[in-house]
Write a protein that holds these residues in place. Structure first.
Motif, PDB file in Angstrom:
ATOM      1  N   ASP A   7      18.275  63.532  72.261  1.00 47.15           N
ATOM      2  CA  ASP A   7      17.658  64.293  73.340  1.00 47.15           C
ATOM      3  C   ASP A   7      17.747  65.778  73.011  1.00 47.15           C
ATOM      4  N   PHE A   8      16.586  66.416  72.836  1.00 47.20           N
ATOM      5  CA  PHE A   8      16.536  67.834  72.503  1.00 47.20           C
ATOM      6  C   PHE A   8      16.344  68.715  73.734  1.00 47.20           C
ATOM      7  N   SER A   9      16.488  68.175  74.919  1.00 44.47           N
ATOM      8  CA  SER A   9      16.194  68.949  76.131  1.00 44.47           C
ATOM      9  C   SER A   9      17.132  70.143  76.315  1.00 44.47           C
ATOM     10  N   TRP A  15       9.520  66.896  70.598  1.00 46.57           N
ATOM     11  CA  TRP A  15       9.495  66.196  69.318  1.00 46.57           C
ATOM     12  C   TRP A  15       8.507  66.814  68.339  1.00 46.57           C
ATOM     13  N   PRO A  16       7.339  67.281  68.773  1.00 49.51           N
ATOM     14  CA  PRO A  16       6.468  67.959  67.804  1.00 49.51           C
ATOM     15  C   PRO A  16       7.110  69.212  67.197  1.00 49.51           C
ATOM     16  N   THR A  17       7.880  69.946  67.992  1.00 48.26           N
ATOM     17  CA  THR A  17       8.569  71.128  67.467  1.00 48.26           C
ATOM     18  C   THR A  17       9.615  70.717  66.441  1.00 48.26           C
ATOM     19  N   ALA A  18      10.379  69.691  66.758  1.00 51.31           N
ATOM     20  CA  ALA A  18      11.387  69.203  65.818  1.00 51.31           C
ATOM     21  C   ALA A  18      10.719  68.701  64.538  1.00 51.31           C
ATOM     22  N   ALA A  19       9.604  67.975  64.677  1.00 52.36           N
ATOM     23  CA  ALA A  19       8.896  67.462  63.503  1.00 52.36           C
ATOM     24  C   ALA A  19       8.393  68.613  62.633  1.00 52.36           C
TER      25      ALA A  19
END
Length: 98
Positions: A7-9, A15-19
């Motif tokens: 969870d990146f909240s 998820w697109p930013t992490a990708a």
């Protein structure tokens, strides 16, 4: 056993930013492996008339892709799939001709 995605909240990441950042890290790792396998990279002079190495061309590709995406957001809207396609074509052109 179940697998759940992190969870990146807490960072306000999606998820697109992490990708996006994962892809950049993978590109840098790939360039490192390429340099280890074939050292030197033979600097060359392309259409911009200055000497570039593989790392220079990767940097130019990433920088240009960022500007393509920002321009796309400002001019065409929030769907970035066409900007991604244009960025890939741009990166291939940079690696081929610069």
């Amino acid at each position: 056993m179940s697998f759940s995605l992190p969870d990146f909240s807490w960072m306000a990441w999606t998820w697109p930013t992490a990708a996006f950042f994962i892809v950049i890290v993978l590109l840098l790792i790939g360039m490192g492996v390429w340099e280890y396998a074939a050292p030197g990279g033979n600097p060359r002079i392309g259409i911009l008339r200055f000497e570039t190495t593989r790392g220079d061309r990767l940097f130019l590709s990433l920088l240009g892709s960022a500007f393509i995406h920002l321009a796309w957001l400002g001019l065409a809207g929030s769907s970035l799939w066409w900007a991604l396609a244009l960025s890939v074509v741009y990166a291939v052109g940079v690696f081929r001709y610069v």
